[in-house]
Structures are given as structure tokens and as C-alpha cells.
Design a protein around this motif. Structure first.
Motif, PDB file in Angstrom:
ATOM      1  N   THR A 170      26.242  57.869  37.031  1.00 12.39           N
ATOM      2  CA  THR A 170      25.542  56.751  36.618  1.00 12.39           C
ATOM      3  C   THR A 170      26.263  55.514  37.498  1.00 12.39           C
ATOM      4  OG1 THR A 170      26.439  56.043  34.650  1.00 12.39           O
ATOM      5  CG2 THR A 170      24.367  57.321  34.695  1.00 12.39           C
ATOM      6  N   LYS A 202      27.733  51.672  38.169  1.00  8.60           N
ATOM      7  CA  LYS A 202      28.334  50.794  37.412  1.00  8.60           C
ATOM      8  C   LYS A 202      27.559  49.765  37.219  1.00  8.60           C
ATOM      9  CE  LYS A 202      33.011  51.917  38.555  1.00  8.60           C
ATOM     10  NZ  LYS A 202      34.432  51.324  39.316  1.00  8.60           N
ATOM     11  N   LYS A 203      27.685  49.096  35.897  1.00  5.15           N
ATOM     12  CA  LYS A 203      26.647  47.792  35.517  1.00  5.15           C
ATOM     13  C   LYS A 203      27.274  46.632  36.082  1.00  5.15           C
ATOM     14  CE  LYS A 203      24.857  48.835  31.319  1.00  5.15           C
ATOM     15  NZ  LYS A 203      24.581  48.185  29.744  1.00  5.15           N
ATOM     16  N   ALA A 204      26.568  45.648  36.661  1.00  7.70           N
ATOM     17  CA  ALA A 204      26.836  44.601  37.368  1.00  7.70           C
ATOM     18  C   ALA A 204      27.469  43.646  36.454  1.00  7.70           C
ATOM     19  CB  ALA A 204      25.870  43.936  38.176  1.00  7.70           C
ATOM     20  N   LYS A 205      28.556  43.280  36.598  1.00 10.39           N
ATOM     21  CA  LYS A 205      29.075  41.927  35.708  1.00 10.39           C
ATOM     22  C   LYS A 205      28.530  40.610  35.842  1.00 10.39           C
ATOM     23  CE  LYS A 205      32.231  44.744  33.992  1.00 10.39           C
ATOM     24  NZ  LYS A 205      32.170  45.356  32.902  1.00 10.39           N
ATOM     25  N   LYS A 228      25.617  38.125  38.267  1.00 14.33           N
ATOM     26  CA  LYS A 228      24.256  38.611  39.183  1.00 14.33           C
ATOM     27  C   LYS A 228      24.434  39.096  40.614  1.00 14.33           C
ATOM     28  CE  LYS A 228      19.739  36.296  39.312  1.00 14.33           C
ATOM     29  NZ  LYS A 228      18.797  35.565  38.656  1.00 14.33           N
ATOM     30  N   ASP A 239      26.564  40.845  41.483  1.00 18.62           N
ATOM     31  CA  ASP A 239      27.150  42.126  41.839  1.00 18.62           C
ATOM     32  C   ASP A 239      25.912  43.031  41.962  1.00 18.62           C
ATOM     33  OD1 ASP A 239      29.607  41.080  41.940  1.00 18.62           O
ATOM     34  OD2 ASP A 239      30.164  41.732  39.882  1.00 18.62           O
ATOM     35  N   SER A 240      24.961  42.735  41.477  1.00 23.74           N
ATOM     36  CA  SER A 240      23.580  43.652  41.486  1.00 23.74           C
ATOM     37  C   SER A 240      23.262  44.107  42.834  1.00 23.74           C
ATOM     38  CB  SER A 240      22.577  43.028  40.633  1.00 23.74           C
ATOM     39  OG  SER A 240      21.815  41.961  41.428  1.00 23.74           O
ATOM     40  N   ARG A 241      22.575  45.196  42.741  1.00 26.02           N
ATOM     41  CA  ARG A 241      22.159  45.767  43.909  1.00 26.02           C
ATOM     42  C   ARG A 241      20.912  44.970  44.542  1.00 26.02           C
ATOM     43  NH1 ARG A 241      20.293  51.512  43.243  1.00 26.02           N
ATOM     44  NH2 ARG A 241      19.636  51.528  45.370  1.00 26.02           N
TER      45      ARG A 241
END
Length: 109
Positions: free
Chosen positions: A92, A94-97, A99, A101-103
Motif C-alpha cells: 500500500t 504511504k500516507k501523505a503527511k 498536502k 506530498d499527495s499524488r
């Protein structure tokens, strides 16, 4: 012979209101639907929960009593599969820490 006593409609309304105050019931002169019947009814949840037996599985017992050393074979296999997928890069994301960092944010650039 006793004479029949007739009450006026206003007196009946006053009597009904007083009766509702004394016996702590809802005064509803226009007979509107209030749902009071369902609110007064006994709750079904506790008796339904009591009816069905409690299910106990091996993983719950292993978590509660780690000193017994019980191993849940299915859980161990699942964890091994997850580790294998991570090694191959199929785990899975990784969660974005933040905003940034998000895809989604990377796509908009």
C-alpha cells in the motif's frame, strides 16, 4: 332520578390538559402523529445482543493472553504475504503527511 350532567367542550379540553399534566402524558388535542408510541417502546438492541451467542476466535484469545504463545496460522500467513508484497514494491502507498506530498498535488503541477 338523577339529572345527567353535561360538560362543555371547553371544560373537556381543560380536563384533558389537566389529566395530561397530572399523569405526565403528552397533550395532543389535534391528534397529530408524534411517534410517542415508538419512543415509549422497550429497546430491542439489548435483548437481541443477548440472544445471539458471543463468538470467540483464536486471534482474540492470542491477543488477550500473549503468555500462552498461541499462533494464529491465518494471521501469520497474511502478515508474511504483506511483507512479500512490500519487498516487491506492491504494498500500500504511504500516507501523505502534508498536502504537498499527495499524488494529487504532484499531478496538478
Amino acid at each position: 332520578m338523577a339529572a345527567a350532567v353535561r360538560a362543555l367542550p371547553s371544560q373537556l379540553k381543560a380536563l384533558t390538559r389537566l389529566r395530561c399534566e397530572i399523569f405526565q402524558t403528552a397533550y395532543n388535542p389535534r391528534n397529530l402523529r408524534t411517534g410517542a408510541k415508538y419512543l415509549r417502546a422497550r429497546l430491542r438492541g439489548p435483548s437481541m445482543a443477548e440472544y445471539y451467542p458471543k463468538t470467540v476466535n483464536l486471534s482474540q484469545i492470542a491477543r488477550e493472553y500473549p503468555e500462552l504463545g498461541i499462533v494464529d496460522e491465518q494471521e501469520a500467513q497474511r502478515m508474511a504475504d504483506v511483507e512479500d508484497r512490500k519487498r516487491r514494491g506492491k504494498g500500500t502507498p504511504k500516507k501523505a503527511k502534508k498536502k504537498a506530498d499527495s499524488r494529487r498535488a504532484a499531478k496538478k503541477r
